[in-house]
Design a protein around this motif. Structure first.
Motif, short mmCIF file in Angstrom:
data_model
loop_
_atom_site.label_atom_id
_atom_site.label_comp_id
_atom_site.label_asym_id
_atom_site.label_seq_id
_atom_site.Cartn_x
_atom_site.Cartn_y
_atom_site.Cartn_z
N ASN A 159 -3.08 -2.93 10.49
CA ASN A 159 -1.23 -2.82 9.45
C ASN A 159 -0.74 -2.19 9.84
O ASN A 159 0.41 -2.50 8.77
N PHE A 160 -0.20 -0.59 10.43
CA PHE A 160 0.43 -0.76 10.03
C PHE A 160 1.10 0.37 11.62
O PHE A 160 2.26 1.20 11.82
N LEU A 166 -5.15 0.20 1.23
CA LEU A 166 -6.27 -0.58 1.31
C LEU A 166 -7.28 -0.75 1.17
O LEU A 166 -7.78 0.73 0.87
N ASP A 221 -8.43 -1.31 10.74
CA ASP A 221 -7.38 -1.70 10.00
C ASP A 221 -6.01 -0.77 9.95
O ASP A 221 -5.28 -1.54 9.64
N VAL A 222 -6.27 0.05 9.79
CA VAL A 222 -5.11 0.54 9.59
C VAL A 222 -3.96 1.19 10.70
O VAL A 222 -2.98 0.60 10.45
N LEU A 234 0.28 6.96 2.85
CA LEU A 234 -0.84 5.57 2.38
C LEU A 234 -2.26 6.16 2.25
O LEU A 234 -3.06 7.24 1.46
N TYR A 260 -11.04 -1.07 0.02
CA TYR A 260 -12.90 -1.71 0.37
C TYR A 260 -13.76 -2.19 -0.57
O TYR A 260 -13.88 -0.44 -1.27
N VAL A 293 -6.87 4.85 1.41
CA VAL A 293 -7.72 4.03 1.82
C VAL A 293 -8.67 4.14 1.40
O VAL A 293 -9.52 5.29 0.48
N LYS A 302 1.44 2.53 -0.17
CA LYS A 302 0.03 1.11 0.30
C LYS A 302 -0.66 1.73 0.59
O LYS A 302 -1.29 2.57 0.72
#
Lengths: 362, 362
Positions: free
Chosen positions: A356-357, B301, A352-353, B317, B303, B319, B299
């Motif tokens: 997305n990036f 993400l 996903d990373v 980033l 889940y 996550v 940024k």
């Protein structure tokens, strides 16, 4: 030291399960997992130094990691790093290394090992490998190392051995079956039976035995390398490999050779082995505080926190309140927080990373 | 613009509740909380520009932040930054600023405000302050701004006002009581009654009124500053303050003056105010994704994650898997993970970090 012992270390993996600790530019085998100052690759090479002259160690890797390896193992010659132009699984990797050894000698004992496994009892390791080398130097056999299982692990493949007529004879046994990673129930049956060993992915054989098996079971792979006779081992090797290696099928040595050959033997060993395949396995192997927290590299203060594994970049501080059984990993601009039980999702997150990036954090 | 309007901005706080986002070297008021490119201090100064000439804005702060303020507000003169040599709470801070204004003029309307609050309706703010200035320019009154409560907040003090004979008269009302932060039950009673306002810590008064009150209720403070007549406002001010300011008692303007004086009035206001006292208040004010997650600067993400507030250093980033209602804040070598409901423990954690790591991460 016997100069016809060779060691082939496979170091081409990308280790995305340890993202963001491992990154495309510095995969798992190049990381100092335990804060000892030595990467897994460096520990692997050190482990073989008593067994194999340093000039007989070959490291097969992706071409992108050649400089990093020379930096980590400065007493290697550049020619000892065999650069794969692309990923083709373990069979072409081993075929390449064996072809290189054949360009040097007709008479070699070869140990094949991964670059990113952990072994805790190095003295026993040396004893076992010495016994294995002694065996393969005298037998036309493909010897694989089977680890005595200590728990019903579902993350490993298993090897079932033939019960010897006289169990005291020795601990090198014929292989009955290779099995893939079992479910929990099956793993428990395997361990209880006493007939199964963990498949470590470490192999020993002499040059003639593995060459014969590769030609017999993987002719499409050897067709490529046989064209390199007289080229492999010379300055033209690199361009030959860049042209021919990508033509090999993508296949593992287990599936391509070990599961098919009739001269496969397994040596039962017990030297504290882990493939360090997951954060969970790293957690299991690491020193814990009284609350079961593991802190790698980083200073950490825990408050009402249990069972976590935390790693930040060197020198950083983590203050963690109210977390149970999480992975907290920060590296080069990426922070991951994930429940240990869901670590198999990390691979998807890395994808996903990527999407997305645009690869910036991979 | 009326040139005898002055604004005193209190910017000496250290904001440890927002650690590690706020640090000793860069407390809360100097941070860009909403990713707008403007710090809370810059937003505060901008808010007063339509009301007060820039040369009439004074910022009282710790001496350590003088350069940072000049960097953030480059159109200030160095003399507009009043440097406290030590922390003595708000009464000495205000007494110092008022003494400075007295060295310039005998006739001033003064607005006192914090540097680190958020106001969302700036137009209404200007309207309210203009009305307040108009009032204090004509009355010997100490006017405090009370915010119409929108929820039973337990993090604020409350002001109870006297019900006016005719509610339509105006919205400047006599104060009945000041109360400390209430518990939840009491806060609900306060809000339901319609007689309580949040204590914003913003004040308006004219120079004579506050001087009279300071001398009457805080003679031990004014004893120090009165010795500075003829010195404050000259090049000798700094050394005078370094000598005399530390001799002031540590006392707040609320406790020292507002709760004692009999000419205290409150103006009810409603311009979207928050003291941004906690991560929770920042969370409440920030834009959220459909799962109620807030991501500031970074940024992220998510889940299976809900109700979290995440801030990393710019460009990083995160996550995040499997977290509900956490603060995740990373800044300059420190990562904090803490349940929102336990954010009051952050102050203790900051102390622990100070003790354990000798101030390195504070």
């Amino acid at each position: 030291m016997i100069n016809n012992n060779y060691c082939v270390i496979m170091a081409g993996g990308i280790g995305s399960r340890f993202w963001p600790f491992s990154r495309n530019e510095r995969p798992k085998q190049f990381l100092d997992f335990f804060g000892t100052g030595r990467s897994l690759l460096q520990m692997t090479v050190d482990r073989f130094r008593p067994l194999v002259p340093i000039e007989n160690i070959l490291i097969v890797t992706n071409i992108a990691y050649r400089d990093l390896i020379l930096e980590q193992i400065p007493d290697l010659q550049p020619s000892q790093i065999l650069a794969e132009p692309c990923r083709r699984n373990t069979a072409p990797c081993i075929a390449y290394a064996v072809s290189r050894i054949q360009s040097i000698t007709d008479n070699a004992n070869i140990i094949v090992a991964a670059s990113d496994h952990l072994i805790t009892n190095e003295q026993e390791f040396v004893r076992v490998i010495t016994e294995g080398i002694n065996y393969v130097s005298q037998h036309d056999a493909l010897l694989t190392l089977g680890m005595k299982p200590t728990r019903p692990e579902t993350g490993y493949g298993y090897i079932q051995f033939e019960t010897p007529a006289n169990p005291a004879d020795n601990n090198i046994l014929a292989v009955k079956t290779f099995t893939e990673k079992p479910n929990r129930e099956l793993a428990e049956v395997f361990v209880r039976s006493g007939e199964f060993l963990w498949n470590s992915g470490m192999f020993l054989w002499n040059l003639q035995a593995i060459m014969k098996a590769l030609h017999q079971y993987l002719p499409l792979v050897m067709e490529q390398f046989d064209q390199g006779a007289g080229i492999i081992g010379t300055p033209d090797e690199d361009s030959f490999i860049q042209q021919h290696f990508p033509l090999c099928p993508n296949i593992s040595i287990d599936y391509g050779v070990m599961e098919k050959a009739d001269n496969v033997m397994v040596m039962a060993a017990d030297f504290g082995w882990s493939d360090l395949g997951t954060w969970g396995s790293l957690y299991d192997l690491s020193d814990k505080d009284p609350q079961g927290n593991v802190s790698i590299h980083s200073k950490t203060l825990f408050y009402e926190a249990e069972g976590n594994i935390v790693t930040l970049e060197s020198g950083k501080l983590a203050v963690i309140e109210g977390l149970q059984d999480y992975i907290v990993a920060e590296n080069e601009g990426v922070l991951l927080i994930c429940r240990k039980q869901n670590e198999q999702q990390i691979r998807q997150m890395v994808n996903d990373v990527q999407v997305n990036f645009d690869g910036k954090y991979n």
